[in-house]
Scaffold this active site. Structure first.
Site, PDB file in Angstrom:
ATOM      1  CG  ASP A  37      -0.558  -0.099   2.539  1.00  0.00           C
ATOM      2  OD1 ASP A  37       0.657  -0.319   2.738  1.00  0.00           O
ATOM      3  OD2 ASP A  37      -1.392   0.063   3.465  1.00  0.00           O
ATOM      4  CG  ASP A 182      -4.646  -1.513   7.972  1.00  0.00           C
ATOM      5  OD1 ASP A 182      -4.520  -2.326   7.038  1.00  0.00           O
ATOM      6  OD2 ASP A 182      -3.797  -1.352   8.857  1.00  0.00           O
TER       7      ASP A 182
END
Ligand code: GLA
Length: 392
Positions: A37, A182
């Site tokens: 990410d 997340d």
């Protein structure tokens, strides 16, 4: 007591009145795409049924107070005007409040920086997301708080903007240099779907995982080895990735392809190269997993999960013996695929298994832990669940 009721009860105990509302956000598990990410790459997480609830009510005195059922410490209270002076903490250092309180206070701070007019509130938090298990209990606190304050402040931010606000709280208020996976998973989760996220553009597409239709289950193998991403290994991995991208002359490792790895190996020291190779091949595996899920179904992704674990164990070096043991024992007991999930250095692995082998795989992992002298793991199944929402 259910977490939603516990949050409401705590709010009532704190204030002597009912909350204005209750909001919640889930933890997440990542199917594949680890540490990609913050390299502008691809991830494929889904929200899990475990949620964090925030019971919230406005106050007239411009102060913000947070309390939670999962910490013994007293509630933390600060004037809304003082938040800007309070955060950010110097990178990597913990703020002057208990870490759990820095999440909701950091969200209130980041919302104001994004343009919301902050006002006084009481926030009572309760959660059934296991803490320290690699299931993003922190993103769940951020998502529940951000959703509540967004509504109560009439700030009008969309889900992606709220995910960015949560990430800013985590990076700058708590001091953990994480990516945005997340928070996006917690905000955007949908039942039965994983979120295929391009972390460069934040384009998110839902991908049907079809686990139940295929007669399968996702089993979480929580090693109970606690980890923190504010310190140490996580930050070091991030720095290696930035070094690798700089050597390759690209903005982020997203821009390096599998075909470039030969050149990368010539240009870099061995450790940096192996960190780079993990990210580059992991991005490829996420794309392959999405295609495989769409064309052939969940039963066909096992080898990709196993390859991902090997890459994290050998190249990125973020696994620990408990995670390797969990993965190996699950595979030996017949799992279709298994890998550690989340940031690493502890936390959980996932195993993709036949529905009727939940007990057998759990028992095999528990037995392997006992044989290695590890404390017993915690095992449970999860299904993709809804993202952040208002509950009451
Ligand atoms: C943690 C971070 C995420 C991501 C994962 C690893 O969960 O919070 O941003 O980097 O680790 O994939």
């Amino acid at each position: 007591m259910r977490a939603q009721d516990a949050a409401t009860a705590l709010f009532e105990q704190l204030t002597g009145r009912a909350p204005d509302g209750v909001w919640s956000a889930p933890g997440r598990v990542n199917l594949i795409g680890e540490h990609t990410d913050y390299n502008d790459g691809f991830v494929l997480p889904f929200a899990i049924p475990h949620r964090t609830y925030a019971a919230v009510g406005m106050r007239e005195d411009g102060r913000i107070r947070v309390a939670s059922t999962f910490a013994d410490d007293a509630p933390v209270e600060i004037a809304v005007d003082e938040l800007t002076a309070f955060f950010p903490t110097p990178t990597g250092e913990h703020p002057a409040v208990a870490e759990w309180a820095a999440y909701p206070l950091g969200v209130a701070w980041a919302l104001q920086l994004a343009g919301a007019a902050g006002r006084g509130v009481d926030i009572a938090i309760a959660s059934d997301v296991p803490v320290g298990a690699g299931l993003s209990s922190s993103a769940a606190i951020e998502g529940a708080t951000a959703s509540a304050l967004n509504d109560l402040y009439n700030a009008g931010f969309d889900r992606t903007a709220l995910a960015r606000i949560g990430r800013r709280a985590e990076n700058e208020a708590v001091g953990a240099p994480t990516g945005i996976m997340d928070q996006m998973a917690s905000m955007l989760g949908e039942p039965d779907a994983a979120i295929f996220l391009d972390c460069r553009t934040l384009d998110a597409n839902l991908v049907s995982v079809g686990i139940a239709e295929a007669g399968l289950e996702i089993l979480i193998l929580d090693t109970r080895v606690q980890h923190s991403h504010s310190t140490g290994g996580y930050r070091e991995r991030r720095e290696s990735c930035e070094r690798g991208a700089a050597i390759m002359g690209v903005p982020a490792l997203r821009d390096v392809s599998v075909g470039d790895l030969g050149r990368a190996e010539e240009l870099m020291d061995d450790v940096t190269f192996r960190r780079v190779r993990h990210i580059v091949t992991e991005n490829r595996r996420v794309l392959d997993t999405v295609t495989t899920l769409r064309e052939r179904g969940a039963r066909a992704i096992g080898d990709l999960l196993v390859a991902s674990h090997a890459s994290m164990r050998d190249d990125f070096e973020i696994s620990v013996p408990e995670l390797d043991t969990a993965v190996e024992a699950a595979l030996s007991a017949g799992a279709i695929g298994a890998r550690m999930t989340g940031g690493g250095f502890g936390g959980s692995a996932i195993a993709l298994i036949e529905r009727d082998s939940v007990q057998a795989v759990s028992d095999a992992v528990t037995a392997a832990f006992a044989a290695s002298g590890f404390a017993p793991p915690h095992t449970f199944t999860v299904t993709p669940a809804a993202g952040a929402r208002r509950d009451a």
